[in-house]
Design a protein around this motif. Structure first.
Motif, PDB file in Angstrom:
ATOM      1  N   PHE A 119       0.821  -1.213   0.000  1.00  0.00           N
ATOM      2  CA  PHE A 119       0.000   0.000   0.000  1.00  0.00           C
ATOM      3  C   PHE A 119       0.855   1.263   0.000  1.00  0.00           C
ATOM      4  O   PHE A 119       0.436   2.306  -0.514  1.00  0.00           O
ATOM      5  CB  PHE A 119      -0.936  -0.006   1.213  1.00  0.00           C
ATOM      6  CG  PHE A 119      -1.753   1.243   1.350  1.00  0.00           C
ATOM      7  CD1 PHE A 119      -2.842   1.463   0.529  1.00  0.00           C
ATOM      8  CD2 PHE A 119      -1.426   2.210   2.295  1.00  0.00           C
ATOM      9  CE1 PHE A 119      -3.592   2.625   0.639  1.00  0.00           C
ATOM     10  CE2 PHE A 119      -2.172   3.364   2.421  1.00  0.00           C
ATOM     11  CZ  PHE A 119      -3.252   3.572   1.585  1.00  0.00           C
ATOM     12  N   ARG A 120       2.048   1.174   0.571  1.00  0.00           N
ATOM     13  CA  ARG A 120       2.877   2.364   0.749  1.00  0.00           C
ATOM     14  C   ARG A 120       3.086   3.136  -0.545  1.00  0.00           C
ATOM     15  O   ARG A 120       3.093   4.372  -0.553  1.00  0.00           O
ATOM     16  CB  ARG A 120       4.241   1.957   1.323  1.00  0.00           C
ATOM     17  CG  ARG A 120       4.193   1.377   2.712  1.00  0.00           C
ATOM     18  CD  ARG A 120       5.549   0.825   3.102  1.00  0.00           C
ATOM     19  NE  ARG A 120       5.571   0.228   4.430  1.00  0.00           N
ATOM     20  CZ  ARG A 120       6.626  -0.385   4.951  1.00  0.00           C
ATOM     21  NH1 ARG A 120       7.757  -0.472   4.246  1.00  0.00           N
ATOM     22  NH2 ARG A 120       6.573  -0.897   6.159  1.00  0.00           N
ATOM     23  N   LYS A 121       3.292   2.434  -1.663  1.00  0.00           N
ATOM     24  CA  LYS A 121       3.597   3.106  -2.934  1.00  0.00           C
ATOM     25  C   LYS A 121       2.441   3.976  -3.416  1.00  0.00           C
ATOM     26  O   LYS A 121       2.638   4.878  -4.240  1.00  0.00           O
ATOM     27  CB  LYS A 121       3.941   2.072  -4.005  1.00  0.00           C
ATOM     28  CG  LYS A 121       2.749   1.264  -4.509  1.00  0.00           C
ATOM     29  CD  LYS A 121       3.124   0.227  -5.552  1.00  0.00           C
ATOM     30  CE  LYS A 121       3.816  -0.958  -4.920  1.00  0.00           C
ATOM     31  NZ  LYS A 121       3.970  -2.091  -5.876  1.00  0.00           N
ATOM     32  N   HIS A 122       1.243   3.712  -2.908  1.00  0.00           N
ATOM     33  CA  HIS A 122       0.055   4.433  -3.368  1.00  0.00           C
ATOM     34  C   HIS A 122      -0.191   5.732  -2.600  1.00  0.00           C
ATOM     35  O   HIS A 122      -0.977   6.571  -3.046  1.00  0.00           O
ATOM     36  CB  HIS A 122      -1.188   3.545  -3.258  1.00  0.00           C
ATOM     37  CG  HIS A 122      -1.139   2.319  -4.110  1.00  0.00           C
ATOM     38  ND1 HIS A 122      -1.621   2.296  -5.404  1.00  0.00           N
ATOM     39  CD2 HIS A 122      -0.656   1.070  -3.852  1.00  0.00           C
ATOM     40  CE1 HIS A 122      -1.447   1.085  -5.908  1.00  0.00           C
ATOM     41  NE2 HIS A 122      -0.858   0.317  -4.988  1.00  0.00           N
ATOM     42  N   VAL A 123       0.447   5.900  -1.450  1.00  0.00           N
ATOM     43  CA  VAL A 123       0.152   7.038  -0.569  1.00  0.00           C
ATOM     44  C   VAL A 123       0.348   8.373  -1.271  1.00  0.00           C
ATOM     45  O   VAL A 123      -0.512   9.261  -1.221  1.00  0.00           O
ATOM     46  CB  VAL A 123       1.019   6.964   0.707  1.00  0.00           C
ATOM     47  CG1 VAL A 123       0.912   8.261   1.503  1.00  0.00           C
ATOM     48  CG2 VAL A 123       0.606   5.778   1.567  1.00  0.00           C
ATOM     49  N   ALA A 140      -1.905  17.572   3.466  1.00  0.00           N
ATOM     50  CA  ALA A 140      -1.301  16.679   4.457  1.00  0.00           C
ATOM     51  C   ALA A 140       0.192  16.968   4.586  1.00  0.00           C
ATOM     52  O   ALA A 140       0.912  17.027   3.590  1.00  0.00           O
ATOM     53  CB  ALA A 140      -1.526  15.225   4.059  1.00  0.00           C
ATOM     54  N   GLY A 141       0.660  17.147   5.814  1.00  0.00           N
ATOM     55  CA  GLY A 141       2.049  17.543   6.048  1.00  0.00           C
ATOM     56  C   GLY A 141       3.052  16.445   5.741  1.00  0.00           C
ATOM     57  O   GLY A 141       2.715  15.255   5.642  1.00  0.00           O
ATOM     58  N   GLY A 142       4.299  16.868   5.629  1.00  0.00           N
ATOM     59  CA  GLY A 142       5.372  15.950   5.276  1.00  0.00           C
ATOM     60  C   GLY A 142       5.574  14.844   6.286  1.00  0.00           C
ATOM     61  O   GLY A 142       5.854  13.694   5.922  1.00  0.00           O
ATOM     62  N   THR A 143       5.436  15.166   7.561  1.00  0.00           N
ATOM     63  CA  THR A 143       5.628  14.152   8.599  1.00  0.00           C
ATOM     64  C   THR A 143       4.576  13.058   8.493  1.00  0.00           C
ATOM     65  O   THR A 143       4.880  11.861   8.592  1.00  0.00           O
ATOM     66  CB  THR A 143       5.571  14.796   9.999  1.00  0.00           C
ATOM     67  OG1 THR A 143       6.591  15.789  10.106  1.00  0.00           O
ATOM     68  CG2 THR A 143       5.763  13.744  11.078  1.00  0.00           C
ATOM     69  N   LEU A 144       3.327  13.472   8.289  1.00  0.00           N
ATOM     70  CA  LEU A 144       2.237  12.504   8.153  1.00  0.00           C
ATOM     71  C   LEU A 144       2.412  11.666   6.891  1.00  0.00           C
ATOM     72  O   LEU A 144       2.231  10.435   6.913  1.00  0.00           O
ATOM     73  CB  LEU A 144       0.897  13.227   8.137  1.00  0.00           C
ATOM     74  CG  LEU A 144      -0.353  12.352   7.937  1.00  0.00           C
ATOM     75  CD1 LEU A 144      -0.419  11.262   9.001  1.00  0.00           C
ATOM     76  CD2 LEU A 144      -1.614  13.216   7.950  1.00  0.00           C
ATOM     77  N   LEU A 202       2.827   7.607   6.757  1.00  0.00           N
ATOM     78  CA  LEU A 202       1.938   6.766   5.959  1.00  0.00           C
ATOM     79  C   LEU A 202       2.719   5.912   4.964  1.00  0.00           C
ATOM     80  O   LEU A 202       2.334   4.776   4.657  1.00  0.00           O
ATOM     81  CB  LEU A 202       0.920   7.636   5.209  1.00  0.00           C
ATOM     82  CG  LEU A 202      -0.245   8.166   6.049  1.00  0.00           C
ATOM     83  CD1 LEU A 202      -0.975   9.278   5.314  1.00  0.00           C
ATOM     84  CD2 LEU A 202      -1.210   7.032   6.398  1.00  0.00           C
ATOM     85  N   ALA A 203       3.817   6.456   4.460  1.00  0.00           N
ATOM     86  CA  ALA A 203       4.643   5.727   3.503  1.00  0.00           C
ATOM     87  C   ALA A 203       5.477   4.640   4.164  1.00  0.00           C
ATOM     88  O   ALA A 203       6.175   3.888   3.472  1.00  0.00           O
ATOM     89  CB  ALA A 203       5.561   6.694   2.753  1.00  0.00           C
ATOM     90  N   LEU A 204       5.397   4.548   5.504  1.00  0.00           N
ATOM     91  CA  LEU A 204       6.111   3.506   6.238  1.00  0.00           C
ATOM     92  C   LEU A 204       5.144   2.606   7.014  1.00  0.00           C
ATOM     93  O   LEU A 204       5.565   1.822   7.864  1.00  0.00           O
ATOM     94  CB  LEU A 204       7.117   4.132   7.207  1.00  0.00           C
ATOM     95  CG  LEU A 204       8.269   4.930   6.590  1.00  0.00           C
ATOM     96  CD1 LEU A 204       9.106   5.579   7.674  1.00  0.00           C
ATOM     97  CD2 LEU A 204       9.141   4.025   5.713  1.00  0.00           C
ATOM     98  N   LEU A 245      -3.167   6.936  11.583  1.00  0.00           N
ATOM     99  CA  LEU A 245      -2.616   8.003  10.748  1.00  0.00           C
ATOM    100  C   LEU A 245      -3.695   8.638   9.872  1.00  0.00           C
ATOM    101  O   LEU A 245      -3.716   9.859   9.680  1.00  0.00           O
ATOM    102  CB  LEU A 245      -1.490   7.446   9.881  1.00  0.00           C
ATOM    103  CG  LEU A 245      -0.230   7.005  10.640  1.00  0.00           C
ATOM    104  CD1 LEU A 245       0.690   6.204   9.734  1.00  0.00           C
ATOM    105  CD2 LEU A 245       0.500   8.232  11.189  1.00  0.00           C
ATOM    106  N   LEU A 246      -4.595   7.834   9.345  1.00  0.00           N
ATOM    107  CA  LEU A 246      -5.668   8.384   8.514  1.00  0.00           C
ATOM    108  C   LEU A 246      -6.570   9.321   9.318  1.00  0.00           C
ATOM    109  O   LEU A 246      -7.147  10.267   8.768  1.00  0.00           O
ATOM    110  CB  LEU A 246      -6.496   7.252   7.896  1.00  0.00           C
ATOM    111  CG  LEU A 246      -5.799   6.401   6.825  1.00  0.00           C
ATOM    112  CD1 LEU A 246      -6.733   5.303   6.328  1.00  0.00           C
ATOM    113  CD2 LEU A 246      -5.330   7.265   5.645  1.00  0.00           C
TER     114      LEU A 246
END
Length: 381
Positions: free
Chosen positions: A292-296, A305-309, A313-315, A325-326
């Motif tokens: 799923f990570r590649k789709h975020v 949505a901020g960089g930290t979030l 999500l990408a991890l 997180l959502l």
């Protein structure tokens, strides 16, 4: 404007909406196909598999050949360069997997594929192309399974192949041909040439499907109106936007096209959650979350949505952490209209020279030729 098609006929198969999801390696697995099908009608094609890999029962290939329990119409794209392997693979798909449609890939621009004479390079060899298509159609016909092919304009502007490919597809008994309006040299850069699609429509009597630069439902309507295509093939435009198929179904509805409804971030969040759940059902939670990570980044493109979030999500490594997180996303944030109509996914730059086997352009026949094919090659068109 001529009346829009409301369905698509491919031999014995009728597709409720004239829209096809293009196979994309690592993307169009059973979970994603199910997700898109829940949004709207169409034909959803499995990730491309290699003929040789299927015939030799390669584990990687067989693991890709998975269908959702609710996937009643099974569609598979084959990559093949040897008529014998392609014929055997087509028979296996029909006899053992109950597929309803087989598509053959002759559009891949990836250098590791064209360097061996495969993908978008192969239609230059008209005789070899005819042998492969004839083998596939011959194997699928007893099962009443239609065979189609996908190709590009040509290797480059000096070596155009699509009109000959269309004639050969028709003569070989193919049910349709899909044309990506770019050359191999263009890869995914620049703009697709829709006039080539219109030329092919005038050149053959079998249905022609148009592919290239369909980012919104309105693009699909415009392509069909301008070219006379029987339907469209959608690839990168649906990355992070499976609801595009809802919009496409509305655009080609018998009652007439209706305006698309843009989802809020809350609705996008729900689709993200559903996507991860489906991946977990098919692959197990750990692997599904990793997939799923590649789709975020595609889902959140243009949102605030901020960089930290985004990084978190990408991890993501579990459905529980994804849910937490959502919940940090603002469900009321409207869809970023600035993202509409723009390319998604890979683009890259055009190539000054296409990688081809030595002497590949010296003749256009290739009948009886054998092109090297790896058992687990993965490509896209």
């Amino acid at each position: 404007m001529p009346a829009l098609p409301t369905s698509l006929t491919l031999g014995s198969l009728t597709v409720e909406t004239p829209v096809v999801l293009a196979p994309m390696a690592g993307i169009t697995n059973a979970a994603y196909r199910r997700l898109c099908a829940e949004q709207g009608a169409g034909l959803y094609v499995c990730e491309m598999i290699t003929s040789r890999g299927l015939v030799e029962r390669d584990e990687t290939t067989l693991n890709m050949l998975v269908f959702d329990d609710l996937e009643k119409v099974r569609s598979v794209q084959l990559y093949g360069t040897d008529p014998v392997y392609v014929g055997k693979a087509a028979e296996i798909l029909c006899a053992e997997y109950g597929v309803a449609h087989i598509d053959l890939n002759f559009g891949c621009p990836v250098p590791k594929v064209t360097r061996k004479g495969g993908g978008g390079a192969l239609p230059w060899k008209r005789g070899l192309l005819a042998e492969i298509l004839t083998a596939a159609v011959g194997a699928a016909t007893p099962y009443d399974v239609p065979v189609t092919m996908k190709t590009r304009k040509g290797i480059d502007e000096d070596h155009v192949t699509y009109l000959d490919a269309g004639r050969i597809a028709e003569d070989s008994g193919c049910a349709a041909i899909a044309l990506h309006g770019r050359t191999v040299a263009q890869s995914y850069s620049g703009e697709a040439d829709w006039s080539a699609i219109a030329n092919l429509v005038d050149h053959v009597s079998i249905p022609v499907l148009g592919n290239g630069d369909i980012w919104e439902a309105g693009d699909a309507v415009r392509m069909v109106s301008e070219t006379g295509a029987a339907g469209v093939v959608v690839g990168r435009g649906c990355l992070g936007r499976p609801w595009l198929f809802r919009d496409l179904a509305a655009a080609f509805a018998p009652s007439g096209p209706s305006a698309p409804v843009l989802p809020s971030l809350g609705e996008v969040r729900d689709v993200m959650r559903r996507h991860a759940e489906l991946l977990s059902e098919h692959m197990g939670e750990e692997r599904g979350c990793k997939e799923f990570r590649k789709h975020v980044s595609w889902y959140l493109k243009g949102f605030r949505a901020g960089g930290t979030l985004r990084h978190s999500l990408a991890l993501v490594d579990s459905l529980a952490s994804l849910e937490r997180l959502l919940d940090e996303l603002d469900p009321s944030e409207p869809f970023p209209v600035s993202e509409l109509g723009h390319p998604r996914g890979r683009q890259g730059s055009p190539r000054t020279k296409v990688a081809l086997p030595e002497g590949w352009l010296d003749d256009v026949d290739g009948a009886g030729a054998h092109v090297q094919e790896d058992s687990n090659e993965t490509t896209g068109g």
